[in-house]
Scaffold this active site. Structure first.
Site, PDB file in Angstrom:
ATOM      1  N   GLY A  19       0.744  -1.254   0.000  1.00  0.00           N
ATOM      2  CA  GLY A  19       0.000   0.000   0.000  1.00  0.00           C
ATOM      3  C   GLY A  19       0.773   1.303   0.000  1.00  0.00           C
ATOM      4  O   GLY A  19       0.146   2.361  -0.034  1.00  0.00           O
ATOM      5  N   SER A  25       2.433   8.810   2.682  1.00  0.00           N
ATOM      6  CA  SER A  25       1.735   7.613   3.139  1.00  0.00           C
ATOM      7  C   SER A  25       2.483   6.924   4.275  1.00  0.00           C
ATOM      8  O   SER A  25       3.717   6.904   4.311  1.00  0.00           O
ATOM      9  CB  SER A  25       1.524   6.631   1.978  1.00  0.00           C
ATOM     10  OG  SER A  25       2.731   6.071   1.542  1.00  0.00           O
ATOM     11  N   ILE A  99      -3.565  -0.427   3.416  1.00  0.00           N
ATOM     12  CA  ILE A  99      -4.458  -0.321   2.260  1.00  0.00           C
ATOM     13  C   ILE A  99      -5.818   0.185   2.724  1.00  0.00           C
ATOM     14  O   ILE A  99      -6.362  -0.312   3.711  1.00  0.00           O
ATOM     15  CB  ILE A  99      -4.640  -1.694   1.585  1.00  0.00           C
ATOM     16  CG1 ILE A  99      -3.293  -2.288   1.162  1.00  0.00           C
ATOM     17  CG2 ILE A  99      -5.579  -1.601   0.392  1.00  0.00           C
ATOM     18  CD1 ILE A  99      -3.378  -3.747   0.727  1.00  0.00           C
ATOM     19  N   TYR A 154      -8.141   2.767  12.556  1.00  0.00           N
ATOM     20  CA  TYR A 154      -8.490   4.089  13.075  1.00  0.00           C
ATOM     21  C   TYR A 154      -9.563   3.920  14.138  1.00  0.00           C
ATOM     22  O   TYR A 154     -10.367   2.993  14.079  1.00  0.00           O
ATOM     23  CB  TYR A 154      -8.963   5.020  11.951  1.00  0.00           C
ATOM     24  CG  TYR A 154      -9.219   6.430  12.423  1.00  0.00           C
ATOM     25  CD1 TYR A 154      -8.235   7.128  13.115  1.00  0.00           C
ATOM     26  CD2 TYR A 154     -10.439   7.043  12.205  1.00  0.00           C
ATOM     27  CE1 TYR A 154      -8.463   8.411  13.580  1.00  0.00           C
ATOM     28  CE2 TYR A 154     -10.680   8.335  12.658  1.00  0.00           C
ATOM     29  CZ  TYR A 154      -9.689   9.011  13.336  1.00  0.00           C
ATOM     30  OH  TYR A 154      -9.918  10.284  13.803  1.00  0.00           O
ATOM     31  N   TYR A 164     -16.320   9.900   8.274  1.00  0.00           N
ATOM     32  CA  TYR A 164     -15.532   8.700   8.001  1.00  0.00           C
ATOM     33  C   TYR A 164     -16.391   7.595   7.406  1.00  0.00           C
ATOM     34  O   TYR A 164     -15.883   6.606   6.902  1.00  0.00           O
ATOM     35  CB  TYR A 164     -14.827   8.241   9.274  1.00  0.00           C
ATOM     36  CG  TYR A 164     -13.559   7.462   9.023  1.00  0.00           C
ATOM     37  CD1 TYR A 164     -12.494   8.022   8.327  1.00  0.00           C
ATOM     38  CD2 TYR A 164     -13.415   6.161   9.487  1.00  0.00           C
ATOM     39  CE1 TYR A 164     -11.323   7.322   8.101  1.00  0.00           C
ATOM     40  CE2 TYR A 164     -12.248   5.449   9.272  1.00  0.00           C
ATOM     41  CZ  TYR A 164     -11.207   6.031   8.578  1.00  0.00           C
ATOM     42  OH  TYR A 164     -10.049   5.331   8.346  1.00  0.00           O
ATOM     43  N   THR A 202      -2.317  12.044   4.746  1.00  0.00           N
ATOM     44  CA  THR A 202      -1.953  11.211   3.607  1.00  0.00           C
ATOM     45  C   THR A 202      -2.909  11.545   2.466  1.00  0.00           C
ATOM     46  O   THR A 202      -3.891  12.267   2.661  1.00  0.00           O
ATOM     47  CB  THR A 202      -2.087   9.721   3.959  1.00  0.00           C
ATOM     48  OG1 THR A 202      -3.469   9.450   4.264  1.00  0.00           O
ATOM     49  CG2 THR A 202      -1.224   9.361   5.163  1.00  0.00           C
TER      50      THR A 202
END
Length: 293
Positions: A19, A25, A99, A154, A164, A202
């Protein structure tokens, strides 16, 4: 990346990071730190990310690391990737899943009106792909005993964050997969964990509507402030090393203390000022909110 102390935590180890895209990132930072800690690294992403990202630059920074094209939502791709990885490097000592994507978030669809095909895609790419990586690594005998498997999560898997959206569901699935695999990997001494990282700038994170507000709020609510992608990578090194041989099935918060706070003094002061300043409260749409007596 500025020169920092490194400790040889991963000396003699081999691993693959799925990823990484560009310098912003977390996967990029993890790969670079793992290489600096002594590991031999392989990198993987989908073909479009390799074409439009900076993965070749990262490969050069990591000792000309092999780049493996893989769509982690496709069984055949993942199977072939671990076959190729084993041919190039032999079995690895760690696997990192970095990812995630949501078309619903990208298109700013409200949670109560999701596109269900995109929803399933979110769950597949951001959650089920983790199961796929672990399953095919095992089927191809591509991970060593005593290895470490890690994915990035998260706190939205435990708490609601309005914007989100379906990614919160995907992170819940991701963490559940880690717990379900934990005892199944234990007889080989392989541990599996997730890290709940602070909001991080990111490409994926910045695509969330209102991300800058989310970031500022989290920073004010965290006693130590938000953790950067580089700091997350540094923490990750401990989880890939032998120092954490008995840590498994955990979702580990790397968020400056955010996850344990009710409220910080700066946030309490801000809320107090807003609620008692009628003009300011009206400007931010809180004119009807009053502290309960």
């Amino acid at each position: 990346m500025p020169e920092k102390a490194h400790y040889g935590l991963l000396k003699g180890k081999k691993g693959i990071v799925f990823g990484p895209l560009d310098e912003s990132s977390i996967g990029w930072q993890i790969a670079q730190h793992a290489y600096r800690e002594g590991a031999q690294i392989a990198l993987s992403n989908v073909a479009t990310a390799i074409r439009f990202g900076n993965l070749q630059e990262l490969a050069e920074l990591c000792g000309n690391a092999p780049i493996l094209i893989c769509d982690a939502s496709k069984n055949e791709d993942v199977d072939n990737t671990f076959r190729e990885l084993k041919e190039k490097m032999g079995p690895v000592d760690f696997i990192v899943h970095s990812i995630g994507m949501s078309q619903n978030i990208r298109k700013q669809l409200p949670y109560e009106d999701l596109n269900y095909e995109w929803f399933m895609r979110t769950l597949d790419v951001s959650g089920i792909s983790f199961h796929r990586l672990v399953a095919y690594a095992l089927k191809n005998d591509a991970i060593n005993d005593g290895g470490s498997i890690l994915a990035l999560s998260y706190i939205a898997s435990q708490r609601n964050y309005w914007t989100y959206s379906d990614m919160g569901d995907a992170k819940s699935l991701l963490e559940s997969i880690a717990r379900s695999f934990g005892p199944r990997l234990a007889n080989r001494g392989i541990r599996i964990n997730t890290i709940s990282q602070s909001p991080t700038y990111t490409k994926a994170g910045s695509g969330i509507p209102g991300f800058e507000k989310m970031y500022e709020y989290s920073d004010l609510m965290s006693p130590l402030g938000n953790a950067s992608a580089e700091e997350c990578a540094e923490y990750t090194m401990t989880l890939l090393s032998d120092l954490t041989r008995k840590v498994t099935m955990q979702n580990l918060f790397h968020d400056g203390g955010y996850s344990s706070m009710g409220a910080t003094i700066p946030m309490i002061k801000l809320a107090h000022e807003v609620l008692h300043d009628k003009e300011l409260a009206t400007r931010v749409g809180l004119e009807d909110r009053h502290p309960s007596k």
